[in-house]
Design a protein around this motif. Structure first.
Motif: not given
Length: 450
Positions: A264-291
């Protein structure tokens, strides 16, 4: 609030009513808009003013930017709150609102456009040192896609760069399927989003859907309000959400929330937003999208943090700093949200418009119902089928789930088919009670139940 006196609520249904109430709580006036189908709706009656914006079809009303801007001008509004859906993540609409001298209750148009382009969003995440699923940039042609797919590995997904809300995604199980899926995916993306750009991404089987609520103001403050688990999905549409995510180790929670605020800081976000991730079975998380908007499931975050997220949106849009610092936001208890839709699960979840002849809502400690409807209203075929959100909270997850079960039993709906009974069955399912189901679990469960 400095700079904002009157807010045009450019939406309908429960989110329109939620924004109207937030405006009133902040001492602001709220102007509702309505189509022919919504003329006598509850949010219209409770607003300080209301403007008719067109026929029932969304393209002639809630998706008509000209009509919304005309409504803002004639009603004397100085801000526009887009809610969720419709034009809430349309960069051009946000730009036109700003060009008209109005405050857009959301991020800048440039941020909406960057994060709305899924390929560009992936690139932004990588720049912010946020993990992404192995994938590609936009695919120029079939040969390039085939070469990239070999490096990514199968199974993979073909995704529309302009997609969102779970749309524009096609799975590919083997190299033999790739060419045909690419063609279909491009055609669907062109029809749905007016843009046939697609990219490839490795599939993550058995993953959980974890999303982080963020808030950012124009003074450089960026905070998170912890996470939600939205893994109970059918065709990537959520039916049940929880906050906080069950069985998430504190260290992993800290990593995920830090990644979200960093992006959020990197893209200069302002307001309320949601950063979505996929959490794999082995505990790794990956960016999915931002609403880049308020989420349907925002109430469960409000329940476990004590924040009023829509009030924060209005503060930010008025140029004020956030009302809280990160250290002020503390998780307390647990909450669950059930999306009650006017759909018939026995008929392939077919939408079920009609008159809501009976609509008795549950109550009691820890029970909140967000809806824009009352008994006697008609469920329109023109819009989303969600008719209510049951939001239940408690001192812990077991209490929140127990209150949700009681709320479903108390909820009485007649006149249209709904997902009420399905939600009751889901809450009783051992896998849901245990927590941590993956995003394909519900479809597997439904298939076994047939």
């Amino acid at each position: 609030m400095a700079g904002i006196r009157r807010v045009l609520v450019a939406n309908r249904g429960e989110i329109a009513l939620r924004v109207v109430r937030a405006c009133h709580n902040a001492g602001l006036e709220a102007v509702a808009v309505y189509s022919d189908a919504d003329r006598d709706s509850r949010w219209v009656r409770l607003a300080d003013d209301a403007v008719h914006i067109g026929a029932s079809a969304a393209t002639k009303s809630y998706l008509n930017a000209d009509a919304l801007l005309d409504a803002a001008r004639t009603s004397g509004a100085d801000a526009v709150h887009p809610g969720y859906g419709f034009l809430s993540e349309n960069g051009e609409f946000a730009r036109r609102v700003a060009d008209a001298g109005l405050r857009f209750v959301g991020p800048p148009a440039s941020v909406i456009e960057t994060m709305g382009d899924k390929a560009a969003a992936r690139a932004s995440a990588q720049e912010a040192d946020v993990p992404v699923v192995p994938g590609t940039g936009p695919m120029a042609d079939e040969a390039a896609a085939a070469s990239a797919a070999d490096g990514i590995g199968f199974p993979l997904l073909v995704k529309a760069a302009a997609g969102g809300g779970g749309r524009g995604i096609r799975p590919v199980g083997s190299p033999d399927e790739l060419a045909a899926v690419l063609k279909t995916a491009r055609a669907e993306a062109r029809a749905a989003f007016g843009d046939d750009t697609v990219y490839l991404e490795r599939a993550v089987p058995g993953a959980r859907h974890i999303e982080v609520q963020v808030l950012a103001d124009e003074h450089g403050n960026v905070v998170h309000a912890y996470e939600r688990d939205c893994s109970v999905q059918r065709r990537r549409q959520k039916l049940i959400e929880e906050a906080p995510a069950p069985d998430l180790a504190p260290g992993l929670r800290a990593e995920i929330t830090a990644a979200a605020t960093r992006l959020a800081a990197h893209v200069g976000y302002r307001g309320a937003g949601t950063v979505e991730f996929l959490l794999s079975r082995d505990g790794d998380f990956h960016f999915l999208e931002m609403n880049t908007r308020i989420q349907v499931e925002h109430p469960i975050t409000e329940c476990v943090t004590g924040l009023d997220l829509v009030a924060e949106q209005l503060r930010i849009a008025a140029g004020e700093p956030l009302s809280v610092r990160q250290e002020d936001i503390v998780l307390e208890g647990a909450a669950v949200e059930l999306r009650i839709n006017a759909e018939d699960p026995d008929q392939g979840f077919m939408p079920a418009p009609g008159e809501l002849s009976r609509f008795d809502l549950p109550g009691g400690p820890g029970v909140r119902v967000d809806t824009g409807l009352v008994a006697g209203d008609r469920i329109s075929p023109f819009y989303d089928s969600m008719i209510a959100k049951l939001v239940c909270s408690g001192a812990d997850r077991d209490q929140a789930l127990g209150r949700a079960e009681q709320a479903v039993r108390e909820l009485a709906i007649e006149g249209v088919a709904t997902t009420r009974s399905l939600h009751g069955a889901l809450l009783a399912a051992p896998e849901v009670r245990a927590g941590g189901v993956h995003t394909a679990w519900l479809e597997d469960w439904l298939a076994e139940a047939r």
